[in-house]
Design a protein around this motif. Sequence first.
Motif, PDB file in Angstrom:
ATOM      1  N   GLU A   1      53.556  59.402  16.715  1.00  0.00           N
ATOM      2  CA  GLU A   1      53.851  60.828  16.849  1.00  0.00           C
ATOM      3  C   GLU A   1      55.133  61.087  17.650  1.00  0.00           C
ATOM      4  O   GLU A   1      55.970  61.922  17.246  1.00  0.00           O
ATOM      5  CB  GLU A   1      52.679  61.564  17.512  1.00  0.00           C
ATOM      6  CG  GLU A   1      51.443  61.687  16.649  1.00  0.00           C
ATOM      7  CD  GLU A   1      50.527  60.480  16.740  1.00  0.00           C
ATOM      8  OE1 GLU A   1      49.410  60.547  16.201  1.00  0.00           O
ATOM      9  OE2 GLU A   1      50.939  59.452  17.352  1.00  0.00           O
TER      10      GLU A   1
ATOM     11  N   LYS B   1      50.912  55.200  10.442  1.00  0.00           N
ATOM     12  CA  LYS B   1      49.583  54.805  10.924  1.00  0.00           C
ATOM     13  C   LYS B   1      48.863  53.952   9.881  1.00  0.00           C
ATOM     14  O   LYS B   1      48.159  53.004  10.222  1.00  0.00           O
ATOM     15  CB  LYS B   1      48.751  56.048  11.249  1.00  0.00           C
ATOM     16  CG  LYS B   1      49.132  56.748  12.540  1.00  0.00           C
ATOM     17  CD  LYS B   1      48.174  57.900  12.835  1.00  0.00           C
ATOM     18  CE  LYS B   1      48.467  58.514  14.207  1.00  0.00           C
ATOM     19  NZ  LYS B   1      47.514  59.607  14.529  1.00  0.00           N
TER      20      LYS B   1
ATOM     21  N   SER C   1      50.626  54.640  17.197  1.00  0.00           N
ATOM     22  CA  SER C   1      50.752  56.059  17.575  1.00  0.00           C
ATOM     23  C   SER C   1      52.216  56.485  17.421  1.00  0.00           C
ATOM     24  O   SER C   1      52.982  56.501  18.403  1.00  0.00           O
ATOM     25  CB  SER C   1      50.266  56.276  19.008  1.00  0.00           C
ATOM     26  OG  SER C   1      48.923  55.871  19.170  1.00  0.00           O
TER      27      SER C   1
END
Length: 398
Positions: free
Chosen positions: A47, A67, A45
């Motif tokens: 982000e 990812k 993850s």
Amino acid sequence: MTFMSVAHYLQLVERYWRSQDGAKVASFLSLRHEHAGYANYHIESPEGIVERFLTAPIDELVILHLKCLFAISQSDYLSAYNIQSNLTQTFTKILQSQKEENWSLPIMYVLCLDLRLLAQLAENQRSGINEKPGEMLEKAAECLMGCFRVCAADNRSAEEDTKRIGMLALVNQLFKVYFRINKLHLCKPLIRAIESSPFKESFSLSQQITYRYFVGRKAMFDSDYKVADEYLTYAFENCHKLSKKNKTLILIYLVPVKMLLGYIPSKEVLEKYDVIQLWDLVQAVCQGNLKAFDEIMEKHETFFIKCGIYLIVDKLKIIAYRNLFKKVYLILNTHQIPIEALQTALVYLGQTDVDLDETECIVANLIYEGKIKGYISHQHRKVVVSKQNPFPPLTSLS
């Protein structure tokens, strides 16, 4: 590339994106670049860290890239393919929005190549699942076609500005997919697009070699041997002399095409490029030894099928017939050759199921193809050959 933190990597990506350095950004989005092997880039993850350093639209591309690296690190190629597909489609929208720019084409090349390679891995991973074979590659081709349409729709005429200079790289990727899933009919509109392109001669030599190799193979399967010869010969002659593997690959298809057109390869050429499997075949054809020809076809059947040349190699039998019949002509020393004499020669060399009518049909085909000059006297069951050059010579290929 020396080891760097993810933060440093992200800062460089932002800098290169802002400076429109497509080649640099492409390397940082490549699954084959050195950074892809470092465990700290395998982030499930990403982000949070990405959004601290990157702005839109590059942030979304990098998030998906990281990812994808994570999925690959888990050997989950199905998920990796789906992520890479999403990444490619996201980039396609960005490419389309860059109305007056083509600096990001190197990014497109990298993303599309990685997409195709991942599709192959995903296809292998799902091979045990009861689903349609080639489905992942077909889906990958749809993504590639999205990029192709964006490039083809750019009507700017200046080579340094237009996205159309990226078309051939995409066509080559699509060829590799279509040949793998055996959908060669889908190549036709792509060939038409490239052949009509004003930038046809401006594409890089390596791209042109790949393109002509695939077009030559398609022409071979379509029985258009003159076109196949032209394109495969170009690919072979322009392929770098140190690229022995590629020259060997081209030669596997070029040799049968040349032989069907009447050229005979030398043993030295076949030995040099490690396709000596074809030499026994060449000898059998030249000697008109049909029994040896059939034995070689059986012995090397797996090799010929794997290379996709079994059917075209089998067509070389017609030249073996020509050479056998020439021997009969020389032995009898007459321009009026009994069909029965030709049949006897065929039976002697293992063609026991060939009767007089079938022998006559073989001769008729040879006359039609120009391999024998003459005509058949059906009334007298004889082949009347020309008194001048009745068996047009085959040409040596060196």
